[in-house]
Design a protein around this motif. Structure first.
Motif, short mmCIF file in Angstrom:
data_model
loop_
_atom_site.label_atom_id
_atom_site.label_comp_id
_atom_site.label_asym_id
_atom_site.label_seq_id
_atom_site.Cartn_x
_atom_site.Cartn_y
_atom_site.Cartn_z
N TRP A 2 0.83 -1.21 0.00
CA TRP A 2 0.00 0.00 0.00
C TRP A 2 0.87 1.27 0.00
O TRP A 2 0.50 2.27 -0.60
CB TRP A 2 -0.94 0.01 1.20
N ARG A 3 2.03 1.20 0.65
CA ARG A 3 2.94 2.34 0.65
C ARG A 3 3.37 2.66 -0.78
O ARG A 3 3.48 3.82 -1.17
CB ARG A 3 4.16 2.03 1.52
N VAL A 4 3.60 1.62 -1.60
CA VAL A 4 3.94 1.80 -3.02
C VAL A 4 2.83 2.56 -3.72
O VAL A 4 3.08 3.53 -4.46
CB VAL A 4 4.20 0.44 -3.69
N VAL A 5 1.58 2.15 -3.49
CA VAL A 5 0.43 2.80 -4.14
C VAL A 5 0.33 4.26 -3.70
O VAL A 5 0.11 5.16 -4.53
CB VAL A 5 -0.87 2.04 -3.83
N TYR A 6 0.49 4.51 -2.40
CA TYR A 6 0.40 5.88 -1.89
C TYR A 6 1.48 6.77 -2.50
O TYR A 6 1.21 7.91 -2.90
CB TYR A 6 0.50 5.92 -0.37
N LEU A 7 2.69 6.27 -2.57
CA LEU A 7 3.78 7.06 -3.16
C LEU A 7 3.52 7.33 -4.63
O LEU A 7 3.78 8.43 -5.13
CB LEU A 7 5.13 6.35 -2.97
N TYR A 8 3.01 6.33 -5.33
CA TYR A 8 2.71 6.51 -6.76
C TYR A 8 1.61 7.56 -6.95
O TYR A 8 1.70 8.41 -7.83
CB TYR A 8 2.28 5.17 -7.38
N SER A 38 5.99 -2.50 -10.31
CA SER A 38 5.07 -2.57 -11.46
C SER A 38 3.97 -3.59 -11.22
O SER A 38 2.80 -3.34 -11.52
CB SER A 38 5.83 -2.92 -12.73
N LYS A 39 4.34 -4.74 -10.67
CA LYS A 39 3.34 -5.78 -10.39
C LYS A 39 2.33 -5.32 -9.34
O LYS A 39 1.14 -5.57 -9.46
CB LYS A 39 4.02 -7.06 -9.93
N ILE A 84 10.25 5.33 -6.44
CA ILE A 84 9.69 4.49 -5.37
C ILE A 84 10.62 3.32 -5.09
O ILE A 84 10.87 2.96 -3.93
CB ILE A 84 8.28 3.98 -5.76
N ALA A 85 11.17 2.74 -6.15
CA ALA A 85 12.10 1.61 -5.99
C ALA A 85 13.32 2.03 -5.19
O ALA A 85 13.79 1.27 -4.33
CB ALA A 85 12.50 1.08 -7.37
N SER A 86 13.82 3.22 -5.44
CA SER A 86 15.00 3.66 -4.70
C SER A 86 14.67 4.05 -3.26
O SER A 86 15.48 3.86 -2.36
CB SER A 86 15.68 4.82 -5.42
N ILE A 87 13.48 4.57 -3.01
CA ILE A 87 13.08 4.95 -1.65
C ILE A 87 12.85 3.71 -0.78
O ILE A 87 13.31 3.65 0.36
CB ILE A 87 11.78 5.81 -1.67
N LEU A 88 12.14 2.72 -1.32
CA LEU A 88 11.74 1.56 -0.52
C LEU A 88 12.68 0.35 -0.67
O LEU A 88 12.46 -0.67 -0.03
CB LEU A 88 10.31 1.13 -0.90
N TYR A 89 13.70 0.50 -1.51
CA TYR A 89 14.65 -0.60 -1.75
C TYR A 89 13.94 -1.87 -2.26
O TYR A 89 14.17 -2.97 -1.76
CB TYR A 89 15.47 -0.91 -0.50
N ILE A 90 13.06 -1.66 -3.22
CA ILE A 90 12.32 -2.75 -3.86
C ILE A 90 12.60 -2.65 -5.36
O ILE A 90 12.74 -1.55 -5.89
CB ILE A 90 10.80 -2.62 -3.62
N SER A 91 12.66 -3.78 -6.02
CA SER A 91 12.93 -3.73 -7.46
C SER A 91 11.77 -3.08 -8.20
O SER A 91 10.61 -3.12 -7.76
CB SER A 91 13.16 -5.15 -8.01
N GLN A 92 12.10 -2.49 -9.33
CA GLN A 92 11.10 -1.78 -10.12
C GLN A 92 10.07 -2.74 -10.69
O GLN A 92 8.90 -2.39 -10.85
CB GLN A 92 11.80 -1.01 -11.25
#
Length: 111
Positions: free
Chosen positions: A11-17, A38-39, A26-34
């Motif tokens: 949900w944090r990904v969605v909020y940031l987007y 996308s998924k 978002i990938a660089s902020i949360l250290y998650i792959s791009q």
């Protein structure tokens, strides 16, 4: 295979987007792959939530749909003196789906 992300993090990904951040940022902020980002966003746009609600439903996969179950019920009611292997053969002929006798024993307990 990597660990599954928590729903909160998704949900944090969605909020940031929605706040205007790019997938790359978002990938660089949360250290998650791009690709994971996308998924997550694809699931959100498609289902309105961050996880696919139909993925990994509990229980076994259904062999017969509701119409085929009606056919089976009619067969059992009409052919009360048939053996299970005869019912299996007839259902296979009518529905073009192959089932074992064990499946019919399970179904027999529910009818």
């Amino acid at each position: 295979m990597g660990r599954k992300l928590s729903e909160d993090l998704c949900w944090r990904v969605v909020y940031l987007y929605n706040d205007g951040f790019s997938e790359h940022k978002i990938a660089s902020i949360l250290y998650i792959s791009q690709s994971v980002i996308s998924k997550i966003l694809q699931n959100f746009h498609h289902w309105g939530c961050v996880t696919n609600p139909f993925k990994e439903l509990p229980g076994c996969r259904k062999l017969f749909n509701s119409e085929e179950m009606v056919i089976l019920k009619q067969l059992v009611q009409e052919k009360v003196d048939w053996y299970l292997d005869e019912l299996v053969y007839e259902m296979e002929r009518m529905t073009e789906k192959r089932a074992s006798i064990a499946v019919f024993q399970i179904l027999w307990n529910y009818t």
